[in-house]
Motif scaffolding. Structure first.
Motif, PDB file in Angstrom:
ATOM      1  N   THR A 122      30.742  36.624  40.601  1.00  0.00           N
ATOM      2  CA  THR A 122      32.000  35.926  40.361  1.00  0.00           C
ATOM      3  C   THR A 122      33.211  36.854  40.399  1.00  0.00           C
ATOM      4  OG1 THR A 122      31.672  36.183  37.968  1.00  0.00           O
ATOM      5  CG2 THR A 122      30.874  34.135  38.990  1.00  0.00           C
ATOM      6  N   ASP A 123      32.983  38.161  40.287  1.00  0.00           N
ATOM      7  CA  ASP A 123      34.071  39.137  40.322  1.00  0.00           C
ATOM      8  C   ASP A 123      33.509  40.468  40.814  1.00  0.00           C
ATOM      9  OD1 ASP A 123      36.433  40.452  40.071  1.00  0.00           O
ATOM     10  OD2 ASP A 123      36.445  40.528  37.879  1.00  0.00           O
ATOM     11  N   PRO A 124      33.395  40.637  42.155  1.00  0.00           N
ATOM     12  CA  PRO A 124      32.719  41.831  42.690  1.00  0.00           C
ATOM     13  C   PRO A 124      33.587  43.075  42.779  1.00  0.00           C
ATOM     14  CG  PRO A 124      33.345  40.389  44.485  1.00  0.00           C
ATOM     15  CD  PRO A 124      33.763  39.687  43.208  1.00  0.00           C
ATOM     16  N   ARG A 125      34.506  43.265  41.855  1.00  0.00           N
ATOM     17  CA  ARG A 125      35.306  44.487  41.860  1.00  0.00           C
ATOM     18  C   ARG A 125      34.517  45.605  41.201  1.00  0.00           C
ATOM     19  NH1 ARG A 125      40.581  43.338  38.535  1.00  0.00           N
ATOM     20  NH2 ARG A 125      40.352  41.297  39.569  1.00  0.00           N
ATOM     21  N   TRP A 126      34.711  46.832  41.717  1.00  0.00           N
ATOM     22  CA  TRP A 126      34.038  47.972  41.107  1.00  0.00           C
ATOM     23  C   TRP A 126      35.018  49.059  40.659  1.00  0.00           C
ATOM     24  CZ3 TRP A 126      34.338  52.884  43.259  1.00  0.00           C
ATOM     25  CH2 TRP A 126      34.814  52.948  44.580  1.00  0.00           C
ATOM     26  N   LEU A 127      36.279  48.960  41.088  1.00  0.00           N
ATOM     27  CA  LEU A 127      37.271  49.938  40.651  1.00  0.00           C
ATOM     28  C   LEU A 127      38.663  49.319  40.711  1.00  0.00           C
ATOM     29  CD1 LEU A 127      37.982  52.884  39.863  1.00  0.00           C
ATOM     30  CD2 LEU A 127      38.145  53.401  42.306  1.00  0.00           C
ATOM     31  N   PHE A 163      35.026  36.814  48.811  1.00  0.00           N
ATOM     32  CA  PHE A 163      36.285  37.088  48.132  1.00  0.00           C
ATOM     33  C   PHE A 163      37.379  37.465  49.114  1.00  0.00           C
ATOM     34  CE2 PHE A 163      34.572  36.579  44.043  1.00  0.00           C
ATOM     35  CZ  PHE A 163      35.591  36.681  43.109  1.00  0.00           C
ATOM     36  N   THR A 164      37.023  38.072  50.224  1.00  0.00           N
ATOM     37  CA  THR A 164      37.983  38.381  51.279  1.00  0.00           C
ATOM     38  C   THR A 164      37.309  38.098  52.618  1.00  0.00           C
ATOM     39  OG1 THR A 164      37.372  40.706  51.616  1.00  0.00           O
ATOM     40  CG2 THR A 164      38.945  40.233  49.853  1.00  0.00           C
ATOM     41  N   THR A 167      45.638  48.445  42.751  1.00  0.00           N
ATOM     42  CA  THR A 167      44.666  48.390  43.843  1.00  0.00           C
ATOM     43  C   THR A 167      43.304  48.034  43.277  1.00  0.00           C
ATOM     44  OG1 THR A 167      45.890  50.089  45.059  1.00  0.00           O
ATOM     45  CG2 THR A 167      43.627  49.662  45.739  1.00  0.00           C
ATOM     46  N   VAL A 168      42.693  46.989  43.823  1.00  0.00           N
ATOM     47  CA  VAL A 168      41.365  46.527  43.417  1.00  0.00           C
ATOM     48  C   VAL A 168      40.415  46.742  44.581  1.00  0.00           C
ATOM     49  CG1 VAL A 168      39.967  44.583  42.640  1.00  0.00           C
ATOM     50  CG2 VAL A 168      42.313  44.841  41.812  1.00  0.00           C
ATOM     51  N   LEU A 169      39.345  47.508  44.356  1.00  0.00           N
ATOM     52  CA  LEU A 169      38.331  47.764  45.373  1.00  0.00           C
ATOM     53  C   LEU A 169      37.143  46.844  45.140  1.00  0.00           C
ATOM     54  CD1 LEU A 169      38.424  51.684  45.525  1.00  0.00           C
ATOM     55  CD2 LEU A 169      39.729  50.026  46.871  1.00  0.00           C
ATOM     56  N   TRP A 170      36.700  46.185  46.225  1.00  0.00           N
ATOM     57  CA  TRP A 170      35.629  45.188  46.136  1.00  0.00           C
ATOM     58  C   TRP A 170      34.294  45.770  46.584  1.00  0.00           C
ATOM     59  CZ3 TRP A 170      37.451  41.329  43.451  1.00  0.00           C
ATOM     60  CH2 TRP A 170      38.771  40.934  43.601  1.00  0.00           C
ATOM     61  N   PHE A 171      33.225  45.159  46.078  1.00  0.00           N
ATOM     62  CA  PHE A 171      31.858  45.496  46.464  1.00  0.00           C
ATOM     63  C   PHE A 171      31.323  44.375  47.349  1.00  0.00           C
ATOM     64  CE2 PHE A 171      27.244  45.302  45.704  1.00  0.00           C
ATOM     65  CZ  PHE A 171      26.876  46.591  46.069  1.00  0.00           C
ATOM     66  N   PHE A 172      31.142  44.657  48.645  1.00  0.00           N
ATOM     67  CA  PHE A 172      30.720  43.667  49.634  1.00  0.00           C
ATOM     68  C   PHE A 172      31.519  42.366  49.497  1.00  0.00           C
ATOM     69  CE2 PHE A 172      26.759  46.240  49.456  1.00  0.00           C
ATOM     70  CZ  PHE A 172      26.756  46.639  50.785  1.00  0.00           C
ATOM     71  N   PRO A 173      32.821  42.418  49.763  1.00  0.00           N
ATOM     72  CA  PRO A 173      33.669  41.227  49.514  1.00  0.00           C
ATOM     73  C   PRO A 173      33.333  40.045  50.420  1.00  0.00           C
ATOM     74  CG  PRO A 173      34.888  42.929  50.700  1.00  0.00           C
ATOM     75  CD  PRO A 173      33.587  43.543  50.311  1.00  0.00           C
TER      76      PRO A 173
END
Length: 395
Positions: free
Chosen positions: A76-81, A115-116, A104-110
């Motif tokens: 539901t929220d794949p951000r990691w940093l 998510f993107t 800046t939000v970095l995603w994990f496999f967005p």
């Protein structure tokens, strides 16, 4: 050695000089980095000064703080940093840039978690201000951003434009003290036709505002912005009027799609270009709010979406390519959101207007592809305009 390799070597050299200047607390290689306080999750009071091009270009970069926080990615929220920078100021020989907050939000496999549409980062900027001293010395990244935006306006597909209006005025721009501001009205023209108690929500007393003694209503913004533009252009010229030009552009809720899978959205755009030939000066100002630059799926991706296992394999195999593309063009791997952008050119020439150059280049390209002689088209248009002008000869 290629240009990208040279750029990478120059960047690494800059980082090395900055690190050494921080360790020894003295300028090294024209760079000087100072940090007030450093911890495992934040850096405070950053100041970085340097010179380039044989000390002909100097700059100073300051930031009150930068923090980073790791997250556990979830479906539901794949951000990691998350990286947050506050109170950024950049001053240089040619321009000044500032922003209140950059996140800046970095995603994990967005793409896997939908998510993107591909970018690995979302960048949000709160209160971006850009001031360029001269259009002849525009910074390179401002030139690229302006060229990309103008090309999208000219060749992109307009999906929505609630309000889009331009006005041009060639003289009589000097405002006098007794002139009434054109952006305010004392009452709405149709106020007498409305029955008591049937006012719309935006016209209620709580949603009206006053400025310079005049009352304006929320839903009158589009109508009042250029309410007196035509009246001003038809008025007689005064003795003190100078030979000058003013070009205004107003747009509300504009959505544009370009040919590279990017969507541009603007909640509000107000821009003005002024040029005074008598004083030989010009300026340009633009205010844009709720700006988004988002990667969207191509039509074939929307028609035939990939299965989750196919998307996982594709993301893994394309990750090295994404890293190379990000190193070459960082903006290709991010979505951008700007709450408000204020852009000002203190000295601006018409020949430096990207819209004018791109329009002429596009017209020439269309004429060439249609086998039309460009010189004949220009000469015919000039003769036609000359013959249709009314020349008043004083007696």
């Amino acid at each position: 050695m290629s240009d990208s390799s040279l750029g990478l070597v120059s960047l690494l050299l800059f980082v090395f000089h900055a690190f050494c200047s921080y360790i020894f607390n003295r300028p090294i290689g024209g760079q000087h980095l100072q940090i007030g306080r450093l911890s495992l999750s934040s850096i405070h009071d950053i100041r970085y000064a340097g010179t380039l091009y044989s000390k002909s270009y100097s700059f100073t970069y300051t930031m009150s703080s930068i923090t980073w926080q790791l997250h556990l990615p979830r479906p539901t929220d794949p951000r990691w940093l998350t990286i947050t920078a506050n109170d950024i100021f950049y001053t240089s020989t040619s321009s000044d840039i500032s922003t209140a907050k950059l996140e800046t939000v970095l995603w994990f496999f967005p793409m896997l978690f939908r998510f993107t549409a591909g970018p690995w980062a979302n960048v949000s900027i709160d209160g971006l201000r850009i001031r360029v001293q001269k259009s002849t010395a525009t910074p390179y990244w401002v030139q690229q951003m302006r060229a990309n935006l103008v090309s999208t306006f000219l060749t992109g597909e307009f999906l929505r434009a609630d309000v889009f209006r331009t006005t041009v005025r060639f003289a009589g721009l000097t405002e006098h003290a007794n002139d009434k501001p054109a952006a305010y009205t004392t009452a709405r023209p149709d106020a007498a036709e409305e029955k008591e108690g049937e006012q719309c929500g935006c016209c209620s007393p709580n949603n009206t505002s006053k400025s310079n003694g005049y009352r304006t209503y929320a839903h009158q913004e589009e109508a009042d912005a250029f309410a007196h533009a035509d009246a001003n252009t038809t008025g007689p010229l005064r003795v003190g009027d100078e030979d000058e030009l003013r070009f205004n552009l107003l747009a509300r809720r504009v959505h544009i799609s370009n040919t590279e899978g990017r969507m541009y959205t603007f909640g509000r755009i107000d821009s003005q270009l002024r040029r005074n030939w008598a004083a030989d000066r010009g300026s340009f100002a633009m205010i844009a709010e709720e700006c988004r630059w988002v990667r969207v799926h191509f039509p074939f991706e929307r028609v035939a979406p990939r299965a989750w296992y196919t998307q996982v394999l594709s993301s893994i195999f394309h990750f090295p390519l994404d890293l190379l593309r990000t190193a070459k063009d960082p903006s290709s791997s991010m979505n951008l959101y700007v709450t408000r952008a204020d852009v000002t050119f203190e000295s601006f020439r018409l020949r430096d207007a990207e819209l004018l150059r791109k329009s002429v280049a596009l017209a020439r390209e269309k004429a060439i592809t249609s086998n039309i002689d460009w010189s004949d088209v220009f000469f015919d248009a000039l003769v036609d305009a000359f013959t249709k002008c009314r020349w008043d000869v004083p007696h």
